[in-house]
Write an enzyme that holds these catalytic residues in place. Sequence first.
Site, mmCIF file in Angstrom:
data_model
loop_
_atom_site.group_PDB
_atom_site.id
_atom_site.type_symbol
_atom_site.label_atom_id
_atom_site.label_comp_id
_atom_site.label_asym_id
_atom_site.label_seq_id
_atom_site.Cartn_x
_atom_site.Cartn_y
_atom_site.Cartn_z
ATOM 1 N N GLU A 61 0.799 -1.239 0.000
ATOM 2 C CA GLU A 61 0.000 0.000 0.000
ATOM 3 C C GLU A 61 0.827 1.281 0.000
ATOM 4 O OE1 GLU A 61 -3.298 -0.041 2.714
ATOM 5 O OE2 GLU A 61 -4.193 -1.765 1.712
ATOM 6 N N GLU A 120 -5.260 -8.652 -0.036
ATOM 7 C CA GLU A 120 -6.093 -8.368 1.133
ATOM 8 C C GLU A 120 -7.518 -8.132 0.679
ATOM 9 O OE1 GLU A 120 -4.791 -5.313 3.917
ATOM 10 O OE2 GLU A 120 -2.695 -5.857 3.549
HETATM 11 C C1 BG6 Z 1 -4.683 -2.461 4.809
HETATM 12 C C2 BG6 Z 1 -3.347 -2.745 5.420
HETATM 13 O O1 BG6 Z 1 -4.755 -1.111 4.558
HETATM 14 O O2 BG6 Z 1 -5.818 -2.693 5.553
HETATM 15 C C3 BG6 Z 1 -3.364 -3.637 6.645
HETATM 16 O O3 BG6 Z 1 -2.446 -3.256 4.477
HETATM 17 C C4 BG6 Z 1 -4.561 -3.272 7.497
HETATM 18 O O4 BG6 Z 1 -2.148 -3.484 7.316
HETATM 19 C C5 BG6 Z 1 -5.816 -3.538 6.682
HETATM 20 O O5 BG6 Z 1 -4.616 -3.922 8.729
HETATM 21 C C6 BG6 Z 1 -7.102 -3.270 7.438
HETATM 22 O O6 BG6 Z 1 -7.107 -1.954 7.908
HETATM 23 P P1 BG6 Z 1 -7.335 -1.633 9.432
HETATM 24 O O7 BG6 Z 1 -7.109 -0.163 9.542
HETATM 25 O O8 BG6 Z 1 -8.705 -2.040 9.757
HETATM 26 O O9 BG6 Z 1 -6.299 -2.422 10.182
#
Ligand code: BG6
Length: 474
Positions: A165, A369
């Site tokens: 990211e 993700e």
């Molecule tokens: C992504 C990141 O932006 O989203 C992760 O790569 C992150 O590191 C995931 O945990 C979920 O976001 P959040 O803010 O709910 O942890």
Amino acid sequence: MLHKSLKAFPDEFLWGASTSAYQVEGAALSHGKGPSVQDVKEPPAGTSGFEVAADQYHRFKEDVALMAEMGFKTYRFSISWARLLPEGTGRVNEEGVQYYDDLIDECLKYDIQPLVTMYHFDLPAALDEQGGWGNRATADAFVEFSHLMFSCYGDRVKYWLTINEQNMMTLAAEHVLGLDFSKLENPNKYVYEMNHNMLLAQAKAMVLCHEMLPGAKIGPAPNIALVYPDSNKPEDILAAQNMNALRNWLYLDMAVYGIYNHVVWSWLEEQDALPTNIEPGDLAIMKAAKPDFIAFNYYSTATAAMPSAEDETESGDQQSGSTVLGFAKGVANPNLPRTQFGWEIDPVGFRNTLREVYSRYHLPIIITENGLGAYDKLEQDESGNDVVHDPYRIDYLRAHIEQMRLAISDGVEMMGYCPWSAVDLISTHEGFVKRYGFIFVNREEFDLLDLRRVRKDSFFWYKKVIASKGTDLA
Ligand code: BG6
């Protein structure tokens, strides 16, 4: 478009899930690891620090065994830069090298392909003190770190992801990198100079990977969310194009074609914010660097409208990007439901995004993700067994896998799917109680309890999905 018959997920499809080092490992300041920027910053109010996290550093065997039980073909984890190189460059922490050696071997024992993120938000604090990504030397340090990883693990790791990211670090630099804009004369210039150093670091790492490991594959891992126009007003279409360029295409145009996106470039020029740290030869390296695939994280789409003169400039949030006068502003999409944490849910947008990315770049795609954060609850069934009922997560993932299959049927070349996250871990800024995992970790925000692992309902569901190669989603 409906399909009379759906294409199947490929046999070699990489089903798995993801984590990142600082969010899951713990042992943040022990076993020879140096501090990262995550360890030295103050956690947001009401959330715990990263000292223990999910304690995967001490429990990776149990975690990998559970992943194997789900049938994982891959596990996406990141290597902590400060665990290998406590000062960011120079001295190597052998204990850290051994840890990832063991983790990789443990994965391979079960035929789980390690999918390694080389850098996931955890720059060594020592490099940050020397200017972080604003300092071009950090790009060289990343190349040194890459060389070390390729030398130590390249004999076993086939899949590499450069930077997690990068677009979020750039778009939300105040949040994610902790930059104090009030101290910067021209924040955008500074941020896009940092961004250039990161793009250069990524390009050099891709070239090095191909030189050192001819059989390996490497790609970028931005967060991609197709941006919709708020209406069919031509100005809103323009705003969506602008936001797409700024949020998405800038990163992929550079990674794939080695060119700066023209819309973003002219926007930077307009604000006297063009990066002036581009040295002769940089663009040639960026053009020479070729990813083998595109990895991206997808949580939802974004929506943009053309801002009016009254709209004030404000910095963006994680999902929607910035509001910029005369360019675009992120707005809510009233057609979409939201998670308990207010994130929009858009499975069809996943298909839209996959189609768009494939049309622009024609490279295989792996999702690194996708998932839903929620307040899961540990309960006991009548026989006293631990259970966690998370139907909302199953619904979310099912809808996205259905849309991914439709995208494959549209002709998109998909190579894998790794939801966030394999195991419960600490969210970037909303603590441990915002859970994403298939595997529940028994701890509270501040009380570590016994950290035992519990299979959630989604664990059993995903196991079935993988065993049926994505056909049984019931
Ligand atoms: C992504 C990141 O932006 O989203 C992760 O790569 C992150 O590191 C995931 O945990 C979920 O976001 P959040 O803010 O709910 O942890």
